[in-house]
Motif scaffolding. Structure first.
Motif, PDB file in Angstrom:
ATOM      1  N   VAL A 226       0.839  -1.198   0.000  1.00  0.00           N
ATOM      2  CA  VAL A 226       0.000   0.000   0.000  1.00  0.00           C
ATOM      3  C   VAL A 226       0.878   1.254   0.000  1.00  0.00           C
ATOM      4  CG1 VAL A 226      -1.662   1.349   1.328  1.00  0.00           C
ATOM      5  CG2 VAL A 226      -1.951  -1.132   1.117  1.00  0.00           C
ATOM      6  N   GLY A 227       1.887   1.264   0.867  1.00  0.00           N
ATOM      7  CA  GLY A 227       2.782   2.414   0.958  1.00  0.00           C
ATOM      8  C   GLY A 227       3.510   2.673  -0.346  1.00  0.00           C
ATOM      9  N   GLN A 228       4.009   1.600  -0.981  1.00  0.00           N
ATOM     10  CA  GLN A 228       4.730   1.748  -2.241  1.00  0.00           C
ATOM     11  C   GLN A 228       3.809   2.303  -3.328  1.00  0.00           C
ATOM     12  OE1 GLN A 228       8.092   1.116  -2.868  1.00  0.00           O
ATOM     13  NE2 GLN A 228       7.715   1.988  -4.900  1.00  0.00           N
ATOM     14  N   THR A 229       2.582   1.802  -3.369  1.00  0.00           N
ATOM     15  CA  THR A 229       1.627   2.270  -4.375  1.00  0.00           C
ATOM     16  C   THR A 229       1.322   3.748  -4.200  1.00  0.00           C
ATOM     17  OG1 THR A 229       0.609   0.067  -4.523  1.00  0.00           O
ATOM     18  CG2 THR A 229      -0.681   1.934  -5.319  1.00  0.00           C
ATOM     19  N   ILE A 230       1.122   4.176  -2.944  1.00  0.00           N
ATOM     20  CA  ILE A 230       0.833   5.597  -2.677  1.00  0.00           C
ATOM     21  C   ILE A 230       2.005   6.471  -3.100  1.00  0.00           C
ATOM     22  CG2 ILE A 230       0.450   7.303  -0.852  1.00  0.00           C
ATOM     23  CD1 ILE A 230      -1.132   5.157   0.650  1.00  0.00           C
ATOM     24  N   LEU A 231       3.217   6.070  -2.719  1.00  0.00           N
ATOM     25  CA  LEU A 231       4.394   6.869  -3.062  1.00  0.00           C
ATOM     26  C   LEU A 231       4.606   6.925  -4.568  1.00  0.00           C
ATOM     27  CD1 LEU A 231       6.956   5.809  -0.291  1.00  0.00           C
ATOM     28  CD2 LEU A 231       5.586   7.882  -0.418  1.00  0.00           C
ATOM     29  N   ASP A 232       4.368   5.804  -5.250  1.00  0.00           N
ATOM     30  CA  ASP A 232       4.516   5.790  -6.712  1.00  0.00           C
ATOM     31  C   ASP A 232       3.519   6.740  -7.367  1.00  0.00           C
ATOM     32  OD1 ASP A 232       6.547   3.941  -6.552  1.00  0.00           O
ATOM     33  OD2 ASP A 232       5.297   2.218  -7.073  1.00  0.00           O
ATOM     34  N   GLU A 233       2.256   6.676  -6.932  1.00  0.00           N
ATOM     35  CA  GLU A 233       1.224   7.503  -7.555  1.00  0.00           C
ATOM     36  C   GLU A 233       1.471   8.992  -7.312  1.00  0.00           C
ATOM     37  OE1 GLU A 233      -1.120   6.601  -9.620  1.00  0.00           O
ATOM     38  OE2 GLU A 233      -0.446   4.519  -9.498  1.00  0.00           O
ATOM     39  N   VAL A 234       1.842   9.346  -6.072  1.00  0.00           N
ATOM     40  CA  VAL A 234       2.070  10.761  -5.761  1.00  0.00           C
ATOM     41  C   VAL A 234       3.331  11.262  -6.462  1.00  0.00           C
ATOM     42  CG1 VAL A 234       2.462  12.426  -3.907  1.00  0.00           C
ATOM     43  CG2 VAL A 234       0.885  10.545  -3.549  1.00  0.00           C
ATOM     44  N   THR A 235       4.367  10.430  -6.524  1.00  0.00           N
ATOM     45  CA  THR A 235       5.591  10.816  -7.243  1.00  0.00           C
ATOM     46  C   THR A 235       5.300  11.023  -8.718  1.00  0.00           C
ATOM     47  OG1 THR A 235       7.038   9.623  -5.696  1.00  0.00           O
ATOM     48  CG2 THR A 235       7.926  10.102  -7.875  1.00  0.00           C
ATOM     49  N   ASN A 236       4.515  10.134  -9.310  1.00  0.00           N
ATOM     50  CA  ASN A 236       4.168  10.272 -10.724  1.00  0.00           C
ATOM     51  C   ASN A 236       3.327  11.533 -10.971  1.00  0.00           C
ATOM     52  OD1 ASN A 236       5.547   7.974 -11.552  1.00  0.00           O
ATOM     53  ND2 ASN A 236       3.779   6.628 -11.252  1.00  0.00           N
ATOM     54  N   LEU A 237       2.440  11.838 -10.033  1.00  0.00           N
ATOM     55  CA  LEU A 237       1.649  13.063 -10.151  1.00  0.00           C
ATOM     56  C   LEU A 237       2.559  14.283 -10.147  1.00  0.00           C
ATOM     57  CD1 LEU A 237      -1.042  14.665 -10.070  1.00  0.00           C
ATOM     58  CD2 LEU A 237      -0.955  14.463  -7.574  1.00  0.00           C
ATOM     59  N   ASN A 238       3.554  14.272  -9.266  1.00  0.00           N
ATOM     60  CA  ASN A 238       4.464  15.411  -9.135  1.00  0.00           C
ATOM     61  C   ASN A 238       5.412  15.530 -10.327  1.00  0.00           C
ATOM     62  OD1 ASN A 238       5.701  17.638  -7.850  1.00  0.00           O
ATOM     63  ND2 ASN A 238       7.253  16.323  -6.942  1.00  0.00           N
ATOM     64  N   SER A 239       5.849  14.389 -10.842  1.00  0.00           N
ATOM     65  CA  SER A 239       6.867  14.397 -11.902  1.00  0.00           C
ATOM     66  C   SER A 239       6.278  14.380 -13.310  1.00  0.00           C
ATOM     67  CB  SER A 239       7.795  13.182 -11.741  1.00  0.00           C
ATOM     68  OG  SER A 239       7.080  11.967 -11.920  1.00  0.00           O
ATOM     69  N   GLY A 240       5.018  13.970 -13.438  1.00  0.00           N
ATOM     70  CA  GLY A 240       4.432  13.822 -14.760  1.00  0.00           C
ATOM     71  C   GLY A 240       4.908  12.573 -15.483  1.00  0.00           C
ATOM     72  N   LEU A 241       5.482  11.631 -14.741  1.00  0.00           N
ATOM     73  CA  LEU A 241       6.015  10.403 -15.322  1.00  0.00           C
ATOM     74  C   LEU A 241       5.102   9.228 -14.995  1.00  0.00           C
ATOM     75  CD1 LEU A 241       9.750  10.913 -14.241  1.00  0.00           C
ATOM     76  CD2 LEU A 241       8.754  11.427 -16.478  1.00  0.00           C
ATOM     77  N   HIS A 242       5.456   8.060 -15.527  1.00  0.00           N
ATOM     78  CA  HIS A 242       4.763   6.817 -15.160  1.00  0.00           C
ATOM     79  C   HIS A 242       5.841   5.813 -14.776  1.00  0.00           C
ATOM     80  CE1 HIS A 242       1.670   3.799 -14.900  1.00  0.00           C
ATOM     81  NE2 HIS A 242       2.358   3.011 -15.703  1.00  0.00           N
ATOM     82  N   ILE A 243       6.233   5.859 -13.500  1.00  0.00           N
ATOM     83  CA  ILE A 243       7.315   5.029 -12.967  1.00  0.00           C
ATOM     84  C   ILE A 243       6.719   3.965 -12.054  1.00  0.00           C
ATOM     85  CG2 ILE A 243       9.410   5.015 -11.550  1.00  0.00           C
ATOM     86  CD1 ILE A 243       9.781   6.333 -14.248  1.00  0.00           C
TER      87      ILE A 243
END
Length: 322
Positions: free
Chosen positions: A155-172
């Motif tokens: 759950v934590g990894q998914t949240i961090l990935d989604e928020v990071t992608n929102l901030n960066s405009g990437l799909h990582i």
């Protein structure tokens, strides 16, 4: 800069010239950066294995109190010592500057605790060598999250990935990976301001803002050597807070305008319902009415502030381009 170089370059470069694996991988200079803090148990073997796949290995000893620097030096690494612990971001900044001094064409970052397999370096740098990417992210989750990982970590990894992608405009798929490769030409785009492991998300935000071509390759990770002293939940909240602060400055429409508009609309809907009840003769209650007013005022303020900050950011970006 308050650093000390502890080992010269001639011994390691002589060894690497005799190493057919490095020469067969790429004609380019591949330099690996290993930020390290109290890693005397693992650093020697990590350096020795990494040297087989790189032209240079730089260990940035970030204020260790053990023999990390001494062992890394004996294993053949270029060693730079921070006299006090400055955090991973500062260690990477030092490492990138040193890699540039060594004439690196490709810079690889790895964790120094043995989680990452140096034998995967050729696979990691391949998209850069082929000219297909400026940055490569080693991903543990390219084919989905491991079902054996504890639920709270998934759950934590998914949240961090989604928020990071929102901030960066990437799909990582793995925003917290420390195993990455960079074309040396990208070295000046990174801020290296974040403390702790939040640096991974910050670098992705910088890469996305600069329009770097980013590829991902699947990597393996050993969790049996994870010696992190920070609780994963505490770490996750720390990284999330940093990303949200970054979004506040870089994407105020997401951080301020969207939630502000939601609050304002909610207040307007409440007002419409209260007005309907008042028209049919019902009483208005003080508490809900004040809450409605607060929603409208606070929501409107947040939305307008976000729009204003977004406009200022656009003007600043245009002025830099011109």
């Amino acid at each position: 800069m308050n650093n000390e170089i502890l080992v010269g370059k001639s011994t390691q470069r002589t060894a690497q010239k005799q190493n057919p694996c490095v020469q067969g991988t790429s004609p380019q200079n591949v330099t690996v950066i290993l930020p390290a803090f109290n890693e005397e148990v693992s650093i020697g073997s990590v350096v020795l294995l990494t040297r087989y796949y790189a032209d240079s290995v730089i260990v940035v000893d970030d204020g260790s109190s053990d023999r990390t620097a001494e062992i890394a030096r004996k294993a053949g690494a270029e060693v730079i010592v921070h006299e006090v612990n400055k955090g991973k971001g500062a260690a990477l900044k030092t490492g990138f500057a040193a890699a540039d001094d060594l004439g690196a064409d490709i810079i690889v970052t790895m964790d120094s605790d043995g989680q990452h397999n140096p034998a995967e370096i050729p696979k990691l740098i391949e998209p850069i060598i082929k000219g297909e990417a400026d940055m490569v992210n080693g991903s543990r989750y390219l084919n989905g999250l491991d079902k054996n990982t504890p639920a709270y970590r998934r759950v934590g990894q998914t949240i961090l990935d989604e928020v990071t992608n929102l901030n960066s405009g990437l799909h990582i798929t793995d925003s917290q990976s420390g195993f990455r490769a960079f074309s040396a030409s990208t070295k000046d785009i990174f801020r290296f301001k974040a403390q702790g492991m939040a640096i991974e998300s910050e670098m992705l935000a910088d890469a996305g803002k600069s329009g770097l071509r980013i590829a991902e390759v699947e990597i393996g990770v050993r969790y049996d050597v994870d010696c992190s002293t920070e609780h994963p939940i505490k770490h996750g909240f720390g990284v999330l807070l940093m990303i949200l602060k970054d979004i506040e400055f870089n994407k105020p429409l997401y951080y301020l305008t969207v939630p502000g508009a939601a609050l304002g609309i909610g207040g307007i809907i409440m007002g419409a319902l209260f007005l309907r009840e008042f028209v049919i003769g019902k009483n208005l209650y003080f508490g809900p009415t004040i809450l409605m007013v607060l929603f409208i005022i606070v929501g409107s303020f947040m939305a307008l502030t976000g729009i204003l900050l977004h406009s200022i950011s656009a003007i600043l970006r245009d002025s830099r381009i011109n």
